[in-house]
Design a protein around this motif. Sequence first.
Motif, PDB file in Angstrom:
ATOM      1  N   ASN A   1       0.824  -1.212   0.000  1.00  0.00           N
ATOM      2  CA  ASN A   1       0.000   0.000   0.000  1.00  0.00           C
ATOM      3  C   ASN A   1       0.855   1.258   0.000  1.00  0.00           C
ATOM      4  OD1 ASN A   1      -2.418  -1.465   0.059  1.00  0.00           O
ATOM      5  ND2 ASN A   1      -2.309  -1.686   2.299  1.00  0.00           N
ATOM      6  N   TYR A   2       1.929   1.211  -0.757  1.00  0.00           N
ATOM      7  CA  TYR A   2       2.887   2.324  -0.771  1.00  0.00           C
ATOM      8  C   TYR A   2       2.229   3.634  -1.199  1.00  0.00           C
ATOM      9  CZ  TYR A   2       6.870   5.110  -2.390  1.00  0.00           C
ATOM     10  OH  TYR A   2       7.765   6.118  -2.603  1.00  0.00           O
ATOM     11  N   LEU A   3       1.416   3.589  -2.274  1.00  0.00           N
ATOM     12  CA  LEU A   3       0.798   4.814  -2.784  1.00  0.00           C
ATOM     13  C   LEU A   3      -0.250   5.387  -1.838  1.00  0.00           C
ATOM     14  CD1 LEU A   3       0.347   4.142  -6.605  1.00  0.00           C
ATOM     15  CD2 LEU A   3       2.004   5.626  -5.489  1.00  0.00           C
ATOM     16  N   LYS A   4      -0.783   4.591  -0.938  1.00  0.00           N
ATOM     17  CA  LYS A   4      -1.774   5.089   0.010  1.00  0.00           C
ATOM     18  C   LYS A   4      -1.141   5.790   1.205  1.00  0.00           C
ATOM     19  CE  LYS A   4      -5.260   1.625  -1.166  1.00  0.00           C
ATOM     20  NZ  LYS A   4      -6.147   0.536  -0.659  1.00  0.00           N
ATOM     21  N   GLN A   5       0.179   5.672   1.319  1.00  0.00           N
ATOM     22  CA  GLN A   5       0.852   6.192   2.493  1.00  0.00           C
ATOM     23  C   GLN A   5       1.867   7.296   2.184  1.00  0.00           C
ATOM     24  OE1 GLN A   5       2.684   2.676   4.081  1.00  0.00           O
ATOM     25  NE2 GLN A   5       0.737   1.638   4.474  1.00  0.00           N
ATOM     26  N   CYS A   6       2.217   7.481   0.928  1.00  0.00           N
ATOM     27  CA  CYS A   6       3.321   8.378   0.588  1.00  0.00           C
ATOM     28  C   CYS A   6       2.817   9.652  -0.084  1.00  0.00           C
ATOM     29  CB  CYS A   6       4.315   7.679  -0.340  1.00  0.00           C
ATOM     30  SG  CYS A   6       3.635   7.316  -1.994  1.00  0.00           S
ATOM     31  N   THR A   7       3.656  10.655  -0.069  1.00  0.00           N
ATOM     32  CA  THR A   7       3.500  11.863  -0.875  1.00  0.00           C
ATOM     33  C   THR A   7       4.834  12.162  -1.527  1.00  0.00           C
ATOM     34  OG1 THR A   7       3.954  13.255   1.056  1.00  0.00           O
ATOM     35  CG2 THR A   7       1.638  12.874   0.492  1.00  0.00           C
ATOM     36  N   PHE A   8       4.797  12.947  -2.581  1.00  0.00           N
ATOM     37  CA  PHE A   8       6.001  13.170  -3.388  1.00  0.00           C
ATOM     38  C   PHE A   8       7.100  13.865  -2.591  1.00  0.00           C
ATOM     39  CE2 PHE A   8       8.516  16.054  -6.028  1.00  0.00           C
ATOM     40  CZ  PHE A   8       9.077  15.155  -6.911  1.00  0.00           C
ATOM     41  N   ASP A   9       8.308  13.346  -2.758  1.00  0.00           N
ATOM     42  CA  ASP A   9       9.523  13.995  -2.270  1.00  0.00           C
ATOM     43  C   ASP A   9      10.622  13.704  -3.282  1.00  0.00           C
ATOM     44  OD1 ASP A   9      12.271  13.763  -0.595  1.00  0.00           O
ATOM     45  OD2 ASP A   9      10.957  15.265   0.320  1.00  0.00           O
ATOM     46  N   GLU A  10      11.295  14.750  -3.729  1.00  0.00           N
ATOM     47  CA  GLU A  10      12.266  14.590  -4.812  1.00  0.00           C
ATOM     48  C   GLU A  10      13.405  13.656  -4.444  1.00  0.00           C
ATOM     49  OE1 GLU A  10      14.651  17.451  -7.991  1.00  0.00           O
ATOM     50  OE2 GLU A  10      13.751  18.312  -6.189  1.00  0.00           O
ATOM     51  N   VAL A  11      13.718  13.521  -3.168  1.00  0.00           N
ATOM     52  CA  VAL A  11      14.831  12.683  -2.738  1.00  0.00           C
ATOM     53  C   VAL A  11      14.364  11.300  -2.309  1.00  0.00           C
ATOM     54  CG1 VAL A  11      16.739  12.459  -1.091  1.00  0.00           C
ATOM     55  CG2 VAL A  11      16.165  14.709  -2.040  1.00  0.00           C
ATOM     56  N   SER A  12      13.404  11.249  -1.381  1.00  0.00           N
ATOM     57  CA  SER A  12      13.032   9.967  -0.784  1.00  0.00           C
ATOM     58  C   SER A  12      11.851   9.283  -1.463  1.00  0.00           C
ATOM     59  CB  SER A  12      12.718  10.163   0.701  1.00  0.00           C
ATOM     60  OG  SER A  12      11.672  11.112   0.871  1.00  0.00           O
ATOM     61  N   HIS A  13      10.987  10.047  -2.152  1.00  0.00           N
ATOM     62  CA  HIS A  13       9.797   9.445  -2.776  1.00  0.00           C
ATOM     63  C   HIS A  13       9.613   9.987  -4.198  1.00  0.00           C
ATOM     64  CE1 HIS A  13       8.597   7.526   0.946  1.00  0.00           C
ATOM     65  NE2 HIS A  13       8.684   8.689   1.586  1.00  0.00           N
ATOM     66  N   LEU A  14      10.642   9.835  -5.014  1.00  0.00           N
ATOM     67  CA  LEU A  14      10.580  10.329  -6.390  1.00  0.00           C
ATOM     68  C   LEU A  14       9.511   9.604  -7.199  1.00  0.00           C
ATOM     69  CD1 LEU A  14      11.746  12.124  -8.639  1.00  0.00           C
ATOM     70  CD2 LEU A  14      13.431  10.328  -9.088  1.00  0.00           C
ATOM     71  N   TYR A  15       9.300   8.321  -6.909  1.00  0.00           N
ATOM     72  CA  TYR A  15       8.333   7.524  -7.667  1.00  0.00           C
ATOM     73  C   TYR A  15       7.008   7.371  -6.911  1.00  0.00           C
ATOM     74  CZ  TYR A  15      11.594   6.532 -11.372  1.00  0.00           C
ATOM     75  OH  TYR A  15      12.442   6.661 -12.451  1.00  0.00           O
ATOM     76  N   CYS A  16       6.675   8.391  -6.130  1.00  0.00           N
ATOM     77  CA  CYS A  16       5.350   8.505  -5.529  1.00  0.00           C
ATOM     78  C   CYS A  16       4.750   9.807  -6.036  1.00  0.00           C
ATOM     79  CB  CYS A  16       5.449   8.508  -4.005  1.00  0.00           C
ATOM     80  SG  CYS A  16       3.861   8.812  -3.186  1.00  0.00           S
ATOM     81  N   PRO A  17       4.111   9.814  -7.208  1.00  0.00           N
ATOM     82  CA  PRO A  17       3.635  11.065  -7.824  1.00  0.00           C
ATOM     83  C   PRO A  17       2.305  11.547  -7.261  1.00  0.00           C
ATOM     84  CG  PRO A  17       3.151   9.237  -9.277  1.00  0.00           C
ATOM     85  CD  PRO A  17       3.854   8.650  -8.072  1.00  0.00           C
TER      86      PRO A  17
END
Length: 397
Positions: free
Chosen positions: A224-240
């Motif tokens: 459930n990665y997409l339900k928990q993340c928001t974009f961050d250029e360093v740590s969550h680049l592939y969470c758009p």
Amino acid sequence: MAAAEPKPPAGAAAAAARRLARGCWSAFWDYETPKVIVVKNRQLGVVYRVVQLLILLYFVWYVFIVQKSYQDRETGPESSVITKVKGITSSEHKVWDVEEYVKPPEGGSAFSIITRIEVTPSQAQGTCPESVRVTNATCDSDEDCVAGQLDMLGNGVRTGRCVPYYHGAFKTCEVSGWCPVEDGASVSQFLGKMAPNFTILIKNSIHYPKFRFSKGNIENRKDNYLKQCTFDEVSHLYCPIFRLGFIVEQAGENFTELALKGGVIGVIINWDCDLDLSASNCNPKYSFRRLDPKHVPASSGYNFRFAKYYKINGSTTRTLIKAYGIRIDVIVHGQAGKFSLIPTIINVATALTSIGVGSFLCDWILLTFMNKNKVYSHKKFDKQDSTLTDPRGLAQL
């Protein structure tokens, strides 16, 4: 009778023909080579080497390292964009969910998030005063209103009567259309109180057909990665998944001002890929900027109108909504490159040819500015059938 001209001997004519034939054929087997002259001049030698060094640095550093001109390139990837907005907000009269404040709801690359509305409820077909915003709508008597006249910027067809306005002491021409008109009964509602916390999923896939390369901007995970993340250029680049407030902030805008007047924000996704490296090195780069000219009062801001229709006692009635909002345009561009022998050969040949510019420049200096230019010209431009001797002239340079 004049004496007959003597005919040339047959042997002389044959010899001339042979010389002409040799001259024609020599053009095919003669070889021309540049003449090498060593000029012992320190200043000129420094200029020559500096020019060669600059040309070499330009091709090695800029052409081959920065521009990567040894690669075959493809610009403008094939791209698809799917968007989804989530969040709820409230106004003075109701709670709004995503089905109401996102237009259009299909989730394409361009959509609007409504942040303020002006509502004109219970409009029905009838007659009413024209808006004061319409040119020549104000009047003093019926003679000022021409029956049947239609103003394309107005709200209906004029009936020829001059009637009191909705408020105030003045009058406007009566029109037949949807009544009451927008100016007379509209109510403003602000939806932007919780809008900065809206989340926007921007799903983007690209394909470079020349290199048969495809990639997307979402992490390939089953949890459930997409339900928990928001974009961050360093740590969550592939969470758009972007907060609307974050997008507006990155574009350098004030959210409250933008929500009141509306505006257009561009989300630019750039895919610059060096396909000589692994696919993990091809990553999206996001940037944000305002696209509408906010410093031009006549065209700044963003709004649109739509209506909701219903029936009361069999009569068609509508609610007219003038919506102000933040329009999001997702723009995808980029280029990909991969090593190819043909551009490499072309650029290497160009580099080797360009090094000769140093010789051309020094020759021009010698022939134009040096006090021994005649000696140099005599030694450089001549024809020899054998090995050069007599270097005395060069010794004078």
